[in-house]
Design an enzyme around this catalytic site. Structure first.
Site, PDB file in Angstrom:
ATOM      1  N   HIS A  11      -8.615   3.328  20.442  1.00 38.12           N
ATOM      2  CA  HIS A  11      -7.843   2.172  20.901  1.00 38.12           C
ATOM      3  C   HIS A  11      -8.214   1.730  22.310  1.00 38.12           C
ATOM      4  O   HIS A  11      -8.212   0.536  22.596  1.00 38.12           O
ATOM      5  CB  HIS A  11      -6.350   2.452  20.771  1.00 38.12           C
ATOM      6  N   THR A  42      -7.844  -2.089   8.367  1.00 37.66           N
ATOM      7  CA  THR A  42      -8.145  -1.007   7.451  1.00 37.66           C
ATOM      8  C   THR A  42      -9.542  -1.251   6.886  1.00 37.66           C
ATOM      9  O   THR A  42     -10.260  -2.126   7.355  1.00 37.66           O
ATOM     10  CB  THR A  42      -7.112  -0.979   6.302  1.00 37.66           C
ATOM     11  N   ASP A  43      -9.913  -0.544   5.867  1.00 34.59           N
ATOM     12  CA  ASP A  43     -11.223  -0.736   5.238  1.00 34.59           C
ATOM     13  C   ASP A  43     -11.257  -2.049   4.462  1.00 34.59           C
ATOM     14  O   ASP A  43     -10.213  -2.567   4.054  1.00 34.59           O
ATOM     15  CB  ASP A  43     -11.512   0.451   4.321  1.00 34.59           C
ATOM     16  N   ASP A  54      -8.207  -5.016  14.362  1.00 35.40           N
ATOM     17  CA  ASP A  54      -8.065  -3.592  14.057  1.00 35.40           C
ATOM     18  C   ASP A  54      -7.593  -3.466  12.613  1.00 35.40           C
ATOM     19  O   ASP A  54      -6.396  -3.418  12.342  1.00 35.40           O
ATOM     20  CB  ASP A  54      -7.060  -2.963  15.023  1.00 35.40           C
ATOM     21  N   GLU A 109       0.344  -8.449  11.733  1.00 33.56           N
ATOM     22  CA  GLU A 109       0.266  -7.316  10.800  1.00 33.56           C
ATOM     23  C   GLU A 109       0.866  -7.716   9.460  1.00 33.56           C
ATOM     24  O   GLU A 109       1.968  -8.250   9.408  1.00 33.56           O
ATOM     25  CB  GLU A 109       1.021  -6.121  11.373  1.00 33.56           C
ATOM     26  N   GLN A 123       0.818  -1.210   0.000  1.00 37.01           N
ATOM     27  CA  GLN A 123       0.000   0.000   0.000  1.00 37.01           C
ATOM     28  C   GLN A 123       0.853   1.262   0.000  1.00 37.01           C
ATOM     29  O   GLN A 123       2.054   1.204   0.237  1.00 37.01           O
ATOM     30  CB  GLN A 123      -0.907  -0.013   1.231  1.00 37.01           C
ATOM     31  N   ASP A 147       0.117  -0.045  13.939  1.00 35.81           N
ATOM     32  CA  ASP A 147       0.533   1.155  14.665  1.00 35.81           C
ATOM     33  C   ASP A 147       0.880   0.833  16.114  1.00 35.81           C
ATOM     34  O   ASP A 147       1.510   1.629  16.790  1.00 35.81           O
ATOM     35  CB  ASP A 147      -0.544   2.230  14.603  1.00 35.81           C
TER      36      ASP A 147
END
Length: 185
Positions: free
Chosen positions: A59, A154-155, A152, A103, A28, A83
């Site tokens: 969070h 992203t879209d 958690d 991740e 990305q 993050d």
């Protein structure tokens, strides 16, 4: 910066005081910039992921209710969340022995470690293990071992889309202990 959120009814614009990092990762486009009032803003593929000024709201709410409600949250997996802010929140619980950060993009982890002291401290904690790979696959490596899974993401666009579908959540169910909790946004 003008956010390019495909599902939004409007466009949000942000003043950029300084670009802190900009790169095309393997997965990305990543941009981290400083806003005069919102602090550091992390974007992925043109979509805001977090603003420093209000990141705690999201969070904390994502993490603490599940870890307080669970009878003994020892082993946690954070899916996405490169993050590391959810990791930092989970580490505030004395019962937590292990946090796995699942991740996809190691560049996100690297940039956040460099630019957010909270992320750097959380990722340096010996209870944290980072697994940079596709969470659809890595979650299958747990068999009834996890107390809590915090998703958690992203879209639901591109590679992340399958993490919003039943097969992923079936894998999560197998990864959880019988009294386990899953929280997803």
């Amino acid at each position: 910066f003008v956010e390019n959120e495909p599902a939004a009814l409007y466009r949000a614009g942000y003043d950029m005081v300084e670009v802190l990092d900009r790169r095309r990762t393997q997965y990305q486009d990543l941009l981290l910039f400083r806003h005069p009032r919102a602090g550091k803003i992390l974007t992925l593929d043109g979509i805001v992921q977090l603003t420093e000024v209000d990141t705690h709201v999201y969070h904390e709410v994502m993490t603490h209710p599940a870890l307080v409600a669970h009878p003994n949250p020892r082993t946690i997996a954070v899916v996405g969340g490169g993050d590391a802010f959810i990791v930092a929140e989970a580490l505030k619980h004395d019962t937590v022995e292990k946090v796995y950060l699942l991740e996809l993009d190691d560049d996100v982890v690297e940039v956040c470690r460099k630019h957010y002291p909270e992320a750097a401290a959380a990722l340096a904690d010996p209870r944290v293990e980072v697994r940079c790979a596709d969470a659809f696959e890595t979650i299958s490596g747990f068999d009834g071992e996890l107390d809590v899974i915090l998703v958690d993401l992203t879209d639901p666009i591109g590679q992340a889309a399958r993490l919003f579908a039943d097969p992923f959540y079936e894998r999560c169910q197998r990864a959880l202990r019988p009294d386990g909790f899953l929280v997803a946004r």
